[in-house]
Design a protein around this motif. Sequence first.
Motif, PDB file in Angstrom:
ATOM      1  N   LYS A 235       0.842  -1.201   0.000  1.00  0.00           N
ATOM      2  CA  LYS A 235       0.000   0.000   0.000  1.00  0.00           C
ATOM      3  C   LYS A 235       0.874   1.248   0.000  1.00  0.00           C
ATOM      4  N   GLN A 236       1.907   1.197   0.856  1.00  0.00           N
ATOM      5  CA  GLN A 236       2.821   2.336   0.976  1.00  0.00           C
ATOM      6  C   GLN A 236       3.573   2.549  -0.342  1.00  0.00           C
ATOM      7  N   PHE A 237       4.004   1.456  -0.938  1.00  0.00           N
ATOM      8  CA  PHE A 237       4.747   1.552  -2.194  1.00  0.00           C
ATOM      9  C   PHE A 237       3.836   2.047  -3.319  1.00  0.00           C
ATOM     10  N   ALA A 238       2.579   1.613  -3.295  1.00  0.00           N
ATOM     11  CA  ALA A 238       1.610   2.076  -4.306  1.00  0.00           C
ATOM     12  C   ALA A 238       1.431   3.594  -4.207  1.00  0.00           C
ATOM     13  N   VAL A 239       1.444   4.111  -2.984  1.00  0.00           N
ATOM     14  CA  VAL A 239       1.324   5.568  -2.783  1.00  0.00           C
ATOM     15  C   VAL A 239       2.546   6.275  -3.400  1.00  0.00           C
ATOM     16  N   GLU A 240       3.731   5.658  -3.194  1.00  0.00           N
ATOM     17  CA  GLU A 240       4.965   6.237  -3.752  1.00  0.00           C
ATOM     18  C   GLU A 240       4.900   6.278  -5.289  1.00  0.00           C
ATOM     19  N   VAL A 241       4.436   5.161  -5.884  1.00  0.00           N
ATOM     20  CA  VAL A 241       4.334   5.099  -7.351  1.00  0.00           C
ATOM     21  C   VAL A 241       3.273   6.082  -7.845  1.00  0.00           C
ATOM     22  N   GLU A 242       2.186   6.172  -7.111  1.00  0.00           N
ATOM     23  CA  GLU A 242       1.105   7.092  -7.489  1.00  0.00           C
ATOM     24  C   GLU A 242       1.613   8.546  -7.469  1.00  0.00           C
ATOM     25  N   ALA A 243       2.448   8.850  -6.474  1.00  0.00           N
ATOM     26  CA  ALA A 243       2.997  10.217  -6.378  1.00  0.00           C
ATOM     27  C   ALA A 243       3.886  10.514  -7.586  1.00  0.00           C
ATOM     28  N   LEU A 244       4.676   9.493  -7.995  1.00  0.00           N
ATOM     29  CA  LEU A 244       5.528   9.657  -9.184  1.00  0.00           C
ATOM     30  C   LEU A 244       4.653   9.917 -10.419  1.00  0.00           C
TER      31      LEU A 244
ATOM     32  N   CYS B 242      -4.136  -6.898  -4.056  1.00  0.00           N
ATOM     33  CA  CYS B 242      -4.149  -6.880  -5.520  1.00  0.00           C
ATOM     34  C   CYS B 242      -4.829  -5.610  -6.032  1.00  0.00           C
ATOM     35  N   ALA B 243      -5.869  -5.194  -5.296  1.00  0.00           N
ATOM     36  CA  ALA B 243      -6.615  -4.011  -5.739  1.00  0.00           C
ATOM     37  C   ALA B 243      -5.768  -2.759  -5.653  1.00  0.00           C
ATOM     38  N   THR B 244      -4.755  -2.776  -4.802  1.00  0.00           N
ATOM     39  CA  THR B 244      -3.927  -1.575  -4.659  1.00  0.00           C
ATOM     40  C   THR B 244      -2.522  -1.824  -5.205  1.00  0.00           C
ATOM     41  N   LEU B 245      -2.387  -2.727  -6.164  1.00  0.00           N
ATOM     42  CA  LEU B 245      -1.061  -3.039  -6.691  1.00  0.00           C
ATOM     43  C   LEU B 245      -0.368  -1.787  -7.218  1.00  0.00           C
ATOM     44  N   PRO B 246       0.887  -1.604  -6.818  1.00  0.00           N
ATOM     45  CA  PRO B 246       1.626  -0.425  -7.293  1.00  0.00           C
ATOM     46  C   PRO B 246       1.691  -0.340  -8.824  1.00  0.00           C
ATOM     47  N   ILE B 247       1.754  -1.494  -9.494  1.00  0.00           N
ATOM     48  CA  ILE B 247       1.863  -1.483 -10.964  1.00  0.00           C
ATOM     49  C   ILE B 247       0.658  -0.781 -11.591  1.00  0.00           C
TER      50      ILE B 247
ATOM     51  N   TYR C  86       9.458  -3.907 -10.209  1.00  0.00           N
ATOM     52  CA  TYR C  86      10.649  -4.308  -9.451  1.00  0.00           C
ATOM     53  C   TYR C  86      10.408  -4.140  -7.951  1.00  0.00           C
ATOM     54  N   GLY C  87       9.813  -3.022  -7.550  1.00  0.00           N
ATOM     55  CA  GLY C  87       9.536  -2.784  -6.129  1.00  0.00           C
ATOM     56  C   GLY C  87       8.595  -3.821  -5.555  1.00  0.00           C
ATOM     57  N   THR C  88       7.576  -4.195  -6.328  1.00  0.00           N
ATOM     58  CA  THR C  88       6.625  -5.217  -5.858  1.00  0.00           C
ATOM     59  C   THR C  88       7.357  -6.547  -5.667  1.00  0.00           C
ATOM     60  N   PHE C  89       8.233  -6.864  -6.633  1.00  0.00           N
ATOM     61  CA  PHE C  89       9.008  -8.106  -6.514  1.00  0.00           C
ATOM     62  C   PHE C  89       9.848  -8.079  -5.230  1.00  0.00           C
TER      63      PHE C  89
END
Lengths: 147, 137
Positions: free
Chosen positions: A56-65, B24-29, B43-46
């Motif tokens: 979730k935290q990483f998704a926020v980081e990617v979303e900010a990018l 899955c619903a909040t996947l960074p990709i 890469y970060g998800t991996f």
Amino acid sequence: MGPAHYVVMALRAIGVLMINPALGGGSQLKADKIRTLTDMLANLVEGAEATYDELKQFAVEVEALAASNQSPTREQWEALVARDRAARDAIAANRRAIEERVARENLRLVEESEAARLVEESEAARLKTEAEKSLNPGGDPPNSADQ
Amino acid sequence: MTRFFRNFTYFVLGVSLSLALSACATLPIAKARTLEQRAYAAYGTFVIVEEQVARLTSDESGLSDNAKLALIDAVEAAQPTVDGLVTAIFEYETARFDFERDRIERGAFVAVIDNLDGWVTRAVPIVDGLLNQTEGR
């Protein structure tokens, strides 16, 4: 506090209830088994929750990018590479530890099986001797001519 | 008591699965827009999944040795693709730097972009599959 935390707390509480006869639980005999199971399940839920939070935290980081239309910086890439290396090292060490443990366990099983086979052979030999003696009760013992 | 344990285990696995589906619903990709952001997200998800596998396969974990080895096998099977992705990322970074300074031709830069795109396309389903496999445990 997410839903998983409540599940973990419930699991731990159930574990305590189940092993305590005073609280209506089972005997102390099964305590270790029950504790192991509830701890294992709690660990799994906690692990899933930790990964979920990190994602979730990483998704926020990617979303900010994405929102700022920026590319990841060199530092961000390098931080991931460093974490990747550390995780690979930890996994490789875990694999070695597991394989060593499995090899030791296999060796122990082989040794136990061999010991059981020797005991069986020795018992069979003893029974055979006894059977021979009972078939020939008055007979001369072996090597009696030498005495 | 055995029946209770079985139902109880199903309940906990159900909760874990629900968490996995939420993840899955909040996947960074899914949040990434550009190719670089997608590469970074994959890469970060991996890496996050790999760290979870490191925790799940440690001595402190309650999983059986067979389950731990299966997880390690799964993550190690994904590593060559991820390595290809990382190499492509750094090649892209270098090529972009050179292209912005007119040190390489557009065609050469496009080839590097295509290569990175190919690695991202290959890595995303692998990372997704790995995530589902890890979270299901």
